[in-house]
Design a protein around this motif. Sequence first.
Motif, short mmCIF file in Angstrom:
data_model
loop_
_atom_site.label_atom_id
_atom_site.label_comp_id
_atom_site.label_asym_id
_atom_site.label_seq_id
_atom_site.Cartn_x
_atom_site.Cartn_y
_atom_site.Cartn_z
N ALA A 167 0.69 -1.53 0.13
CA ALA A 167 0.32 0.10 -0.07
C ALA A 167 0.80 1.26 0.21
CB ALA A 167 -1.15 -0.03 0.93
N VAL A 168 1.81 1.51 1.11
CA VAL A 168 2.81 2.72 0.38
C VAL A 168 3.71 2.63 -0.65
CG1 VAL A 168 4.88 2.93 1.96
CG2 VAL A 168 3.40 2.18 3.26
N ALA A 169 3.33 1.57 -1.16
CA ALA A 169 5.10 1.64 -2.54
C ALA A 169 3.40 1.68 -3.49
CB ALA A 169 4.98 0.14 -2.93
N ASP A 175 1.24 9.17 -6.21
CA ASP A 175 2.55 10.21 -5.48
C ASP A 175 3.33 10.01 -4.13
OD1 ASP A 175 2.76 13.39 -4.81
OD2 ASP A 175 2.06 13.82 -5.83
N LEU A 176 4.27 10.72 -4.15
CA LEU A 176 5.90 10.51 -3.98
C LEU A 176 5.09 11.26 -2.57
CD1 LEU A 176 9.11 10.52 -5.57
CD2 LEU A 176 8.34 8.44 -4.89
N ARG A 177 4.63 12.51 -2.86
CA ARG A 177 4.18 12.81 -1.23
C ARG A 177 3.31 12.64 -0.37
NH1 ARG A 177 2.68 18.81 -5.25
NH2 ARG A 177 2.47 16.92 -6.32
N LEU A 178 2.43 11.71 -0.77
CA LEU A 178 1.25 10.85 -0.09
C LEU A 178 1.80 9.81 0.74
CD1 LEU A 178 -1.46 10.65 -2.65
CD2 LEU A 178 -1.59 12.08 -1.43
N ALA A 179 3.37 9.32 0.06
CA ALA A 179 4.04 7.90 0.50
C ALA A 179 4.80 9.05 1.90
CB ALA A 179 4.99 6.57 -0.40
N ALA A 180 5.28 10.10 1.72
CA ALA A 180 6.14 10.47 2.57
C ALA A 180 4.90 11.02 3.62
CB ALA A 180 7.03 11.83 1.81
N VAL A 181 4.12 11.37 3.78
CA VAL A 181 3.48 12.28 4.93
C VAL A 181 3.09 10.41 5.83
CG1 VAL A 181 1.01 12.45 5.29
CG2 VAL A 181 1.96 13.94 3.56
N PRO A 239 -6.10 6.17 12.48
CA PRO A 239 -6.76 7.27 11.95
C PRO A 239 -6.18 8.81 11.25
CG PRO A 239 -8.31 6.00 13.54
CD PRO A 239 -6.66 5.81 13.83
N LEU A 240 -5.22 8.92 12.23
CA LEU A 240 -4.13 9.84 12.19
C LEU A 240 -3.77 10.19 11.14
CD1 LEU A 240 -3.43 10.89 16.42
CD2 LEU A 240 -5.10 11.78 14.33
N LEU A 241 -2.96 8.94 10.18
CA LEU A 241 -2.52 8.76 9.74
C LEU A 241 -3.05 8.26 8.37
CD1 LEU A 241 0.57 6.42 10.75
CD2 LEU A 241 0.88 8.24 10.06
N GLN A 242 -3.81 7.82 8.13
CA GLN A 242 -4.79 7.80 6.75
C GLN A 242 -5.31 9.86 7.05
OE1 GLN A 242 -7.97 5.27 8.08
NE2 GLN A 242 -6.54 3.48 9.01
N LEU A 243 -6.28 10.11 8.41
CA LEU A 243 -6.60 11.63 7.69
C LEU A 243 -5.49 12.35 7.25
CD1 LEU A 243 -8.64 13.32 7.69
CD2 LEU A 243 -8.00 13.99 10.63
N ALA A 244 -3.97 12.45 7.30
CA ALA A 244 -3.01 12.97 6.82
C ALA A 244 -3.01 13.06 5.08
CB ALA A 244 -2.18 12.82 7.83
N VAL A 245 -2.88 11.39 5.10
CA VAL A 245 -2.54 11.10 3.95
C VAL A 245 -3.73 11.69 2.82
CG1 VAL A 245 -2.91 8.81 1.86
CG2 VAL A 245 -1.14 8.74 4.34
N VAL A 246 -5.22 11.26 3.19
CA VAL A 246 -6.54 11.87 2.54
C VAL A 246 -6.41 13.69 2.50
CG1 VAL A 246 -8.81 12.35 2.84
CG2 VAL A 246 -8.50 9.96 3.70
N ALA A 303 -6.12 6.08 -2.92
CA ALA A 303 -5.17 6.92 -2.04
C ALA A 303 -5.84 6.92 -0.55
CB ALA A 303 -4.91 8.44 -1.79
N SER A 304 -7.24 7.00 -0.99
CA SER A 304 -7.75 6.66 0.61
C SER A 304 -8.14 5.49 1.06
CB SER A 304 -9.10 7.92 0.43
OG SER A 304 -10.17 6.57 -0.80
N ARG A 305 -8.30 5.02 0.13
CA ARG A 305 -8.76 2.75 0.72
C ARG A 305 -6.25 2.01 1.01
NH1 ARG A 305 -11.19 1.22 2.08
NH2 ARG A 305 -10.98 -1.10 1.46
N TYR A 306 -5.38 2.80 0.30
CA TYR A 306 -4.28 2.24 0.51
C TYR A 306 -3.53 3.11 1.92
CZ TYR A 306 -3.55 0.54 -4.64
OH TYR A 306 -4.05 0.24 -5.72
N ALA A 307 -4.13 4.51 2.02
CA ALA A 307 -4.01 4.42 3.50
C ALA A 307 -4.87 3.63 4.55
CB ALA A 307 -4.36 6.49 3.63
N VAL A 308 -5.76 3.31 4.18
CA VAL A 308 -6.49 2.54 4.93
C VAL A 308 -5.37 0.84 5.32
CG1 VAL A 308 -8.23 1.20 5.56
CG2 VAL A 308 -8.35 3.27 4.86
#
Length: 581
Positions: free
Chosen positions: A157-159, A165-171, A261-268, A288-293
Amino acid sequence: MTTLTEGGARGPAAVSDPLLRATVRHSGPRCTALALVSMASTGANLALPVALGRALDLLLARDPDGSRWVLWCAVLVLAAAVLDAIETVLGGTTNARATAWLRHGLVRHVLAVGPRALTRFGPGDLVARLVGNAAQAGTAPATAAALLAALAGPLGAVAALALIDLRLAAVFLIGAPLLALVLRALARDSSDCVTRYQRAQGRIAGGLAEAVAGHRTIAAAGTADRTVARVLRPLAELSDQGHRMWHVQGRAAARAATVAPLLQLAVVATAGVLLARQHLTVGELLAASRYAVLAAGVGVLVGQLSGLVRARTAAERLDEVRREPPTAYGERVLPSAGTGRLELRSVTVRRGGRTVLDRVDLVVPAGATVAVVGRSGAGKSLLAAVAGRLTDPDEGEVRLDGVPLPELDRRELRRAIVHAFERPALLGESVEDTIAFGVVRPSPARIREAARAAHADGFVRRLPDGYATPCADAPLSGGEAQRLGLARAFARDSRLLVLDDALSSLDTLTEHDITDALLRATTGGSRLLIAHRVTTAARADTVVWLDKGTVRAVGPHTELWRTAEYRELFGSRGAPGGEGR
C-alpha cells in the motif's frame, strides 16, 4: 525427514526457534501454498483500489471503457473472496497437520525417555504440554505464512501511494515509526505473560490428574472441597496473566487505533490538497484513501504477532520436554547360554537430592527366586525398576548374564526382562491384546496357557465376549487386573521376571497357586519379587532385607525369621519358628 531433535539450546529464545523452524519445514508444501494464496489475496486487495479509481475516473468522463473497469473490479472482489476461503481451509488443515506431527513426535520422545519423563514433569503437566501447547505451537506455520501476507499488505500500500504521488507516501512514512513501536512493544510485553499463563495451565492440569487418580481416597476422606481449592489454586494467577495478556493486546490495539486514523487522515488531507491543485484525479483520491487504510492496517499484524508469540512460548514448553534425553540402548545381545543371573554392583540412586538406594550389592542367581522385603520407603520398587532398567542408577552397574543393561539392544532387553506391577496398565483393544502386549506377541494358545497359570482364564471366559472383550468394557476388580498383568508376564519366555508387589491384591489361596506357577521350572529364568506377605517371602529361595536404601541382610527366610525386627516387617512379634516357617 525433519525430526523434532534438531537445533541447539542456548536459551529460551534459541531453543524454541529450531522447533518452530522444524515444524514450518515439515509443513513446507502447505505453508508455501498458503503463503502464495495469501499473497495472491493481498495482491487482489491491493489491485482493487486502483481499479476502482480508474473506473470512477472513466465513468465521470463518460468513457465507454468505464464499464469494462467496473467488471474488472467485480472480478477482483470475487477473486479476493475465493482466495480468502481457500486461505481459511489451507490454514485450518496446516494447523491440524502440524499439531498432529508435533504430538506424534513428542509422544514418541516421551516414550523413548521412559518413566523419567513422568518424574520430571508429572502426568498432568505432560498432557497439558502435549495437548494444549502442541496445538498452539502447531499454528506457527500458518501464522508465519499469513504474517508474510500481512506485512506485504501495508508495504504494498505504501508503494502504491508512492506510485500515485511520492508526497502521499512521505506523509505516511513520517508516522510509520509510531506503528512499528506499537508492534515491538506488543511482541515484548506479550511473551512474559503468555509464558506465565501457560505454566499456570500446566499446574492446574497436574493437580487435576492427581485428583482424578486419587478420586476414591478423596471421596473416602471427604476432602473434595479442599481438593478443588488445591487444584484451582493457580487459577488466580491464570486469571491475572490472562487479563494482563488481553490488556497488553488491547493497549496495542488502542494505540494502533489512535495512530492509524491520524495517518489515514493526513494522507487523505494531503490527497485533497493535491486534488484541489489538480495534481490528482478523483479516482486517484479514492485509491489513495483506500491505500492509506491498507497501509495503516496494523490490526491484522497485531493478531498475527500475538499468535506467533503464543506459538513461540508454547514451543518453549514443548522444547523442555524435547531436551530431556531419551534412554540410550546399545547393540549387544545376551549370551545364548545365560539363564538370568542378575547382578547389582554398588548401585546408588538419588531422588530429589536424597539417596534412596545406597551402594546396593545384590545377586539373583540363574533360575532362583529372590524376594525383596522392607518397610515402606525402603526403596523396594525403585530397586525393581533398576533391575529391569526402567530407570538407571546414578552410580553403579546392573548386569544380566554378565552384560551391562545399558549395552543391550532395546528389543533384546525387553524380551529378556518382563515386569508385572501392583497396578498394571491394561493396554490393548481386548483382553487378549492386553495379555499379548509386548515386543513379541505370543500365540493364542500361549496366551490362554498364561491366563490359566495366572488364574485369569475363569473370569475372562465369563466376560461378555471372552478374550475378545474390550478391557474398557470389562468390570475388573483389583485382583483380576493384577492377574491379567501376571498373565502378560507369564506369556513370555524371559530370563528375568520382576514382580513389583504384583500379588498384593490376590486372596491367599490364589496367591499360593500363582506362586506355585512362578516357582515351576516351566516359567524359566530367575525371579525377583517385591514381597509384602510373609507367605511370599517364605517360599523364595533367598530373601533380601532392604532397610533405608541399604541391604541389611540376605539369606533364607527361615534364618531371617529369627530376628525380631524382621518379623515386625510382617506384623509379627512372635518367637522364631512360628508363622514364617
